[in-house]
Design a protein around this motif. Structure first.
Motif, PDB file in Angstrom:
ATOM      1  N   MET A  29       0.859  -1.164   0.000  1.00  0.00           N
ATOM      2  CA  MET A  29       0.000   0.000   0.000  1.00  0.00           C
ATOM      3  C   MET A  29       0.912   1.235   0.000  1.00  0.00           C
ATOM      4  O   MET A  29       1.729   1.411   0.890  1.00  0.00           O
ATOM      5  CB  MET A  29      -0.885  -0.017   1.243  1.00  0.00           C
ATOM      6  N   SER A  30       0.714   2.063  -0.969  1.00  0.00           N
ATOM      7  CA  SER A  30       1.586   3.232  -1.095  1.00  0.00           C
ATOM      8  C   SER A  30       1.045   4.421  -0.301  1.00  0.00           C
ATOM      9  O   SER A  30      -0.159   4.529  -0.080  1.00  0.00           O
ATOM     10  CB  SER A  30       1.729   3.607  -2.560  1.00  0.00           C
ATOM     11  N   PRO A  31       1.915   5.297   0.125  1.00  0.00           N
ATOM     12  CA  PRO A  31       1.467   6.509   0.832  1.00  0.00           C
ATOM     13  C   PRO A  31       0.544   7.363  -0.027  1.00  0.00           C
ATOM     14  O   PRO A  31      -0.371   8.003   0.483  1.00  0.00           O
ATOM     15  CB  PRO A  31       2.758   7.253   1.144  1.00  0.00           C
ATOM     16  N   TYR A  32       0.764   7.359  -1.338  1.00  0.00           N
ATOM     17  CA  TYR A  32      -0.093   8.150  -2.221  1.00  0.00           C
ATOM     18  C   TYR A  32      -1.526   7.639  -2.183  1.00  0.00           C
ATOM     19  O   TYR A  32      -2.477   8.425  -2.186  1.00  0.00           O
ATOM     20  CB  TYR A  32       0.432   8.122  -3.658  1.00  0.00           C
ATOM     21  N   LEU A  33      -1.711   6.314  -2.122  1.00  0.00           N
ATOM     22  CA  LEU A  33      -3.048   5.730  -2.065  1.00  0.00           C
ATOM     23  C   LEU A  33      -3.777   6.173  -0.794  1.00  0.00           C
ATOM     24  O   LEU A  33      -4.939   6.574  -0.832  1.00  0.00           O
ATOM     25  CB  LEU A  33      -2.958   4.211  -2.125  1.00  0.00           C
ATOM     26  N   ILE A  34      -3.076   6.135   0.324  1.00  0.00           N
ATOM     27  CA  ILE A  34      -3.682   6.571   1.594  1.00  0.00           C
ATOM     28  C   ILE A  34      -4.000   8.062   1.541  1.00  0.00           C
ATOM     29  O   ILE A  34      -5.078   8.491   1.974  1.00  0.00           O
ATOM     30  CB  ILE A  34      -2.744   6.240   2.769  1.00  0.00           C
ATOM     31  N   TYR A  35      -3.082   8.854   1.006  1.00  0.00           N
ATOM     32  CA  TYR A  35      -3.324  10.289   0.866  1.00  0.00           C
ATOM     33  C   TYR A  35      -4.567  10.537   0.008  1.00  0.00           C
ATOM     34  O   TYR A  35      -5.403  11.376   0.338  1.00  0.00           O
ATOM     35  CB  TYR A  35      -2.102  10.962   0.243  1.00  0.00           C
ATOM     36  N   ASN A  36      -4.702   9.803  -1.078  1.00  0.00           N
ATOM     37  CA  ASN A  36      -5.842   9.967  -1.974  1.00  0.00           C
ATOM     38  C   ASN A  36      -7.145   9.599  -1.269  1.00  0.00           C
ATOM     39  O   ASN A  36      -8.149  10.296  -1.395  1.00  0.00           O
ATOM     40  CB  ASN A  36      -5.649   9.122  -3.240  1.00  0.00           C
ATOM     41  N   TRP A  37      -7.149   8.504  -0.507  1.00  0.00           N
ATOM     42  CA  TRP A  37      -8.350   8.114   0.237  1.00  0.00           C
ATOM     43  C   TRP A  37      -8.727   9.198   1.246  1.00  0.00           C
ATOM     44  O   TRP A  37      -9.898   9.533   1.408  1.00  0.00           O
ATOM     45  CB  TRP A  37      -8.114   6.805   0.975  1.00  0.00           C
ATOM     46  N   ARG A  38      -7.708   9.707   1.935  1.00  0.00           N
ATOM     47  CA  ARG A  38      -7.960  10.753   2.938  1.00  0.00           C
ATOM     48  C   ARG A  38      -8.546  12.001   2.279  1.00  0.00           C
ATOM     49  O   ARG A  38      -9.503  12.596   2.786  1.00  0.00           O
ATOM     50  CB  ARG A  38      -6.656  11.088   3.655  1.00  0.00           C
ATOM     51  N   ARG A  39      -7.990  12.386   1.150  1.00  0.00           N
ATOM     52  CA  ARG A  39      -8.478  13.568   0.432  1.00  0.00           C
ATOM     53  C   ARG A  39      -9.933  13.362  -0.026  1.00  0.00           C
ATOM     54  O   ARG A  39     -10.769  14.248   0.136  1.00  0.00           O
ATOM     55  CB  ARG A  39      -7.573  13.846  -0.763  1.00  0.00           C
ATOM     56  N   GLN A  40     -10.229  12.177  -0.552  1.00  0.00           N
ATOM     57  CA  GLN A  40     -11.593  11.881  -0.995  1.00  0.00           C
ATOM     58  C   GLN A  40     -12.553  11.872   0.188  1.00  0.00           C
ATOM     59  O   GLN A  40     -13.667  12.383   0.092  1.00  0.00           O
ATOM     60  CB  GLN A  40     -11.638  10.533  -1.710  1.00  0.00           C
ATOM     61  N   TYR A  41     -12.131  11.293   1.308  1.00  0.00           N
ATOM     62  CA  TYR A  41     -12.979  11.250   2.499  1.00  0.00           C
ATOM     63  C   TYR A  41     -13.295  12.659   2.983  1.00  0.00           C
ATOM     64  O   TYR A  41     -14.446  12.971   3.286  1.00  0.00           O
ATOM     65  CB  TYR A  41     -12.291  10.464   3.614  1.00  0.00           C
ATOM     66  N   LYS A  42     -12.288  13.509   3.051  1.00  0.00           N
ATOM     67  CA  LYS A  42     -12.519  14.887   3.503  1.00  0.00           C
ATOM     68  C   LYS A  42     -13.476  15.624   2.578  1.00  0.00           C
ATOM     69  O   LYS A  42     -14.376  16.322   3.028  1.00  0.00           O
ATOM     70  CB  LYS A  42     -11.204  15.661   3.598  1.00  0.00           C
ATOM     71  N   ARG A  43     -13.280  15.461   1.285  1.00  0.00           N
ATOM     72  CA  ARG A  43     -14.135  16.140   0.319  1.00  0.00           C
ATOM     73  C   ARG A  43     -15.584  15.639   0.420  1.00  0.00           C
ATOM     74  O   ARG A  43     -16.521  16.426   0.434  1.00  0.00           O
ATOM     75  CB  ARG A  43     -13.593  15.952  -1.089  1.00  0.00           C
ATOM     76  N   LEU A  44     -15.763  14.342   0.548  1.00  0.00           N
ATOM     77  CA  LEU A  44     -17.106  13.780   0.651  1.00  0.00           C
ATOM     78  C   LEU A  44     -17.749  14.105   1.996  1.00  0.00           C
ATOM     79  O   LEU A  44     -18.935  14.410   2.059  1.00  0.00           O
ATOM     80  CB  LEU A  44     -17.072  12.261   0.463  1.00  0.00           C
TER      81      LEU A  44
END
Length: 66
Positions: free
Chosen positions: A1-16
């Motif tokens: 699991m890459s840090p970018y994937l976690i960052y992307n999930w976090r960004r999507q969660y915040k936006r949603l």
């Protein structure tokens, strides 16, 4: 699991979460709206207390005049 994937999930969660959880069924649950609701509830309580006091005072003074 890459840090970018976690960052992307976090960004999507915040936006949603900002859109999804702040407004449900046409009711705004944002922080600003919640603060305003608390302020209005305090104001309502103060006005009810004042109203009850004035009712008692009016009843007292109407009995004094008899």
């Amino acid at each position: 699991m890459s840090p970018y994937l976690i960052y992307n999930w976090r960004r999507q969660y915040k936006r949603l979460s900002e859109k999804q959880f702040n407004n449900m069924n046409g009711v705004d649950y944002s922080k600003q709206e919640s603060e305003e609701i608390r302020k209005l509830k305090r104001e309502i309580a103060d006005l009810k207390e004042e109203r009850d006091f004035l009712k008692k005072a009016a009843a007292y003074f109407s009995n004094q005049n008899r």
